[in-house]
Design an enzyme around this catalytic site. Structure first.
Site, short mmCIF file in Angstrom:
data_model
loop_
_atom_site.label_atom_id
_atom_site.label_comp_id
_atom_site.label_asym_id
_atom_site.label_seq_id
_atom_site.Cartn_x
_atom_site.Cartn_y
_atom_site.Cartn_z
N GLY A 17 -52.30 -14.07 52.53
CA GLY A 17 -53.63 -13.95 53.13
C GLY A 17 -54.27 -12.60 52.94
N CYS A 37 -60.95 -17.09 47.39
CA CYS A 37 -61.02 -16.84 48.85
C CYS A 37 -62.11 -17.68 49.48
CB CYS A 37 -61.36 -15.40 49.14
SG CYS A 37 -60.70 -14.31 47.96
N GLY A 40 -45.97 -12.48 37.57
CA GLY A 40 -46.05 -12.40 39.03
C GLY A 40 -44.71 -12.55 39.72
C1 LIG Z 1 -46.92 -13.17 47.18
C2 LIG Z 1 -48.08 -13.37 46.26
C3 LIG Z 1 -49.30 -12.72 46.52
C4 LIG Z 1 -50.40 -12.89 45.67
N1 LIG Z 1 -51.56 -12.22 45.93
C5 LIG Z 1 -52.62 -12.36 45.07
C6 LIG Z 1 -53.83 -11.61 45.28
O1 LIG Z 1 -53.95 -10.78 46.20
N2 LIG Z 1 -54.86 -11.82 44.41
C7 LIG Z 1 -54.76 -12.69 43.36
O2 LIG Z 1 -55.72 -12.84 42.59
N3 LIG Z 1 -53.62 -13.37 43.12
C8 LIG Z 1 -52.57 -13.22 43.94
N4 LIG Z 1 -51.39 -13.91 43.69
C9 LIG Z 1 -51.30 -14.81 42.52
C10 LIG Z 1 -50.62 -14.13 41.32
O3 LIG Z 1 -51.31 -12.96 40.92
C11 LIG Z 1 -50.51 -15.11 40.13
O4 LIG Z 1 -51.81 -15.54 39.77
C12 LIG Z 1 -49.68 -16.35 40.45
O5 LIG Z 1 -48.59 -16.01 41.28
C13 LIG Z 1 -49.15 -17.07 39.21
O6 LIG Z 1 -48.30 -16.26 38.44
P1 LIG Z 1 -46.67 -16.28 38.58
O7 LIG Z 1 -46.24 -17.71 38.49
O8 LIG Z 1 -46.17 -15.41 37.44
O9 LIG Z 1 -46.35 -15.70 39.92
C14 LIG Z 1 -50.29 -13.74 44.53
C15 LIG Z 1 -49.06 -14.38 44.27
C16 LIG Z 1 -47.97 -14.19 45.10
C17 LIG Z 1 -46.67 -14.88 44.77
#
Ligand SMILES: Cc1cc2nc3c(=O)[nH]c(=O)nc-3n(C[C@H](O)[C@H](O)[C@H](O)COP(=O)(O)O)c2cc1C
Length: 302
Positions: free
Chosen positions: A72, A127, A263
């Site tokens: 969040g 958001c 990520g």
């Molecule tokens: C704990 C967590 C927090 C995240 N916070 C954000 C965020 O603040 N803004 C955003 O654009 N994406 C956020 N993401 C999404 C990641 O940047 C990414 O788009 C998504 O996790 C897919 O990539 P991955 O499978 O390599 O994790 C978050 C993901 C995770 C797991």
């Protein structure tokens, strides 16, 4: 030795590997594990105009091959970031400032504030939009175009990356809407909406009930979407979703990405990013690829 440099919107990155927003804080903790100046860039935790505490706990749940999060947008606010972290982070590598807001005016103000101070602005449009009764800015193409346009009008110097939500009817249509709104590049995917259940309590595990699914298990869906978007727009694309190793990164580059973000893998292997950079160089060497940028969009369909 392979040349790992890539150019994104005219900005040179020393390699195409970027830790994804929300999984790397502002880089300080990881810099104790390895020198983060090895990275192509760092995407910051999502920043808002004012500090946010985020959602109630539990806000992370593990499932097979994926995690769910409902953090969040906990963050210290843009001013604290500028004061405490920005110059340190910029002394290390390129900075992608991930920004979010609840109104168009929030996006306008935060983009104007960071313009010229960071290397890229990445719009998180997943958001809830106060005006649209809580529906995210990133769902309807007309909203994607509008928020992109407002952000673009607020900036003069910094390239604008629009980060797409995969929870939509047509991700290609939304990518085109971002392009029409004035985006300089597109990043995708953000998390997929999901749920995990504690069957003993007959309740969702996350206090928020639902959360965003990320990690290795989403890779095939993310890869398909990156391929589609890369062919739908004439902008550069930054691909992400489930990347855990160099071979995954190669697949995203072949599908049309100029750079990749990593990520959830940072949680399971804190050295994931430097290992992917090293592995990319080795893979390219083994395959006679002299410049990693040659890989982008080379996927041939059957
Ligand atoms: C704990 C967590 C927090 C995240 N916070 C954000 C965020 O603040 N803004 C955003 O654009 N994406 C956020 N993401 C999404 C990641 O940047 C990414 O788009 C998504 O996790 C897919 O990539 P991955 O499978 O390599 O994790 C978050 C993901 C995770 C797991």
């Amino acid at each position: 030795m392979t040349d790992l440099r890539v150019k994104l919107c005219g900005v040179e990155l020393k390699n195409p590997v970027i830790p994804a927003s929300g999984t790397f804080g502002f880089g300080r903790e990881f810099d104790e594990i390895y020198d983060i100046s090895l990275l192509g860039a760092v995407a910051t935790k999502g920043l808002t105009l004012l500090p946010r505490l985020g959602n109630a706990v539990p806000r992370i749940a593990e499932s097979r091959g994926v995690i769910l999060n409902a953090v969040g947008l906990q963050n210290p606010g843009v001013e604290a970031f500028i004061e405490k972290d920005l110059s340190w982070l910029r002394s290390k590598t390129r900075v992608v400032a991930n920004v979010a807001g609840s109104t168009l005016s929030d996006y306008e103000k935060i983009c104007a504030r960071l313009d010229g101070l960071v290397d890229f602005l990445e719009l998180n449009i997943s958001c809830p939009n106060v005006k649209c009764g809580g529906m995210a800015f990133g769902i309807r193409p007309e909203d994607v175009k509008e928020v992109t346009h407002v952000a673009k009008e607020a900036i003069r110097k910094t390239p604008l990356m629009v980060k797409l939500s995969p929870n939509v009817e047509s991700i290609s249509r939304n990518a085109r809407a971002a392009e029409e709104g004035g985006a300089d590049c597109i990043s995708l995917v953000n998390t997929f909406t999901g749920m995990a259940v504690d069957i003993e309590r007959r309740r969702p595990i996350l206090a928020n009930n639902t959360g965003g699914v990320s990690g290795a298990g989403i890779l095939p869906i993310a890869l398909r979407m990156v391929y589609e978007v890369a062919h739908a727009v004439s902008l550069p694309v930054v691909g992400m979703g489930g990347i855990t190793c160099a071979e995954d990164a190669v697949a995203f580059l072949m599908a049309g990405a100029t750079a990749v973000q990593v990520g959830t893998a940072n949680f399971t292997n804190t050295r994931a990013c430097p290992e992917i950079i090293e592995g990319l160089a080795e893979w390219c060497d083994r395959h006679g690829v002299r410049e990693v940028s040659e890989l982008t969009g080379t996927l041939k369909m059957n």
